[in-house]
Design an enzyme around this catalytic site. Structure first.
Site, PDB file in Angstrom:
ATOM      1  N   HIS A  84      10.324   5.017   7.364  1.00 49.65           N
ATOM      2  CA  HIS A  84       9.284   4.200   7.999  1.00 49.65           C
ATOM      3  C   HIS A  84       8.380   3.622   6.914  1.00 49.65           C
ATOM      4  O   HIS A  84       8.158   4.246   5.875  1.00 49.65           O
ATOM      5  CB  HIS A  84       8.463   5.046   8.980  1.00 49.65           C
ATOM      6  CG  HIS A  84       7.573   4.223   9.857  1.00 49.65           C
ATOM      7  ND1 HIS A  84       6.363   3.721   9.416  1.00 49.65           N
ATOM      8  CD2 HIS A  84       7.710   3.792  11.133  1.00 49.65           C
ATOM      9  CE1 HIS A  84       5.798   3.028  10.383  1.00 49.65           C
ATOM     10  NE2 HIS A  84       6.593   3.050  11.433  1.00 49.65           N
ATOM     11  N   GLU A 156      11.170  -3.634  10.502  1.00 51.16           N
ATOM     12  CA  GLU A 156       9.732  -3.659  10.744  1.00 51.16           C
ATOM     13  C   GLU A 156       9.045  -4.400   9.600  1.00 51.16           C
ATOM     14  O   GLU A 156       8.844  -3.837   8.528  1.00 51.16           O
ATOM     15  CB  GLU A 156       9.163  -2.237  10.899  1.00 51.16           C
ATOM     16  CG  GLU A 156       9.734  -1.207   9.932  1.00 51.16           C
ATOM     17  CD  GLU A 156       8.888   0.053   9.859  1.00 51.16           C
ATOM     18  OE1 GLU A 156       8.155   0.342  10.803  1.00 51.16           O
ATOM     19  OE2 GLU A 156       8.959   0.729   8.826  1.00 51.16           O
TER      20      GLU A 156
END
Length: 243
Positions: A84, A156
């Site tokens: 992430h 992302e």
């Protein structure tokens, strides 16, 4: 780093009542480590799956503060988020470290959600594709096609996370198509076609439909909206899109 054990339990209990059993798409919740076992117990009779936000690549040992794949499996966790943007940029996780984690997760039978994406400065310099290609190739290094089949990829754009900025549907689609074409080059067309590629970055009910109407965007890695009633709205929109 949101929701205590009690808060997570209350939230997921309400979620189960609002999100009916799904067989056309998956709903996965990824609470903090402290709430994983409780949330897994609550969701055990529902269709909602449970994932962790991170994991380490060693089985056990003197790695204070870390969690192993066996610890996650023991309490029924099925998914784990790797790479992430916050792990990469706040906690300085390298591509090499993420590759080690990915190999361990796949070997354990857990399903990884691999996050990739560029920062604002990188996008402004025209390096989006370079960054995404490097992150994917480094992550997949040493893995076979068969081993890689369980990987979910989440794009992302870091500049769109928690900022209120959202990649336009066309911007997001452009990168998702690039990722799918890259997977075709690394493995083959069938592999690329079957790989789930999610979009993450300030997803809200008012922008969800435009994003997920695009051909290469298969779902969402939801951040802030997953902490509120908006998460239920997003699931309902996804249901409408698929049906």
């Amino acid at each position: 780093m949101n929701k205590t054990n009690a808060e997570a339990a209350e939230f997921v209990s309400k979620l189960i009542g609002q999100i009916k059993t799904q067989d056309k798409f998956e709903v996965i919740v990824c609470p903090p480590f402290t709430a994983l076992e409780k949330v897994r117990d609550i969701t055990s009779t529902s269709s909602i799956k449970v994932g962790a936000q991170n994991v380490y690549y060693e089985d056990k040992g003197a790695y204070t503060g870390e969690i192993s794949v066996n610890m996650l499996k023991d309490i029924g966790v099925e998914y784990v988020i790797l790479g992430h943007s916050e792990r990469r940029h706040i906690f300085q996780e390298s591509d090499e470290l993420i590759n080690k984690k990915l190999k361990k997760v796949l070997a354990s039978g857990l399903k990884p959600i691999l996050c990739v994406g560029e920062q604002l400065e990188e996008r402004e310099k025209g390096l989006t594709f370079n960054v995404v290609e490097r992150q994917i190739k480094e992550a997949l290094y040493g893995l076979t096609e068969e081993e890689s089949k369980k990987i979910i990829i989440a794009y992302e754009p870091v500049w769109a996370i928690g900022t209120g900025k959202v990649a336009t549907p066309n911007q997001a689609q452009e990168v998702h198509k690039f990722i799918r074409d890259l997977l075709k080059d690394i493995f083959n067309e069938e592999f690329a076609k079957k790989t789930t590629i999610l979009y993450g970055g300030s997803i809200k009910p008012n922008n969800y439909l435009g994003l997920f109407g695009k051909p290469d965007i298969d779902g969402g890695l939801v951040g802030g909206a997953s902490l509120t009633q908006e998460f239920v709205e997003l699931a309902n929109i996804m249901k409408e899109i698929i049906e």
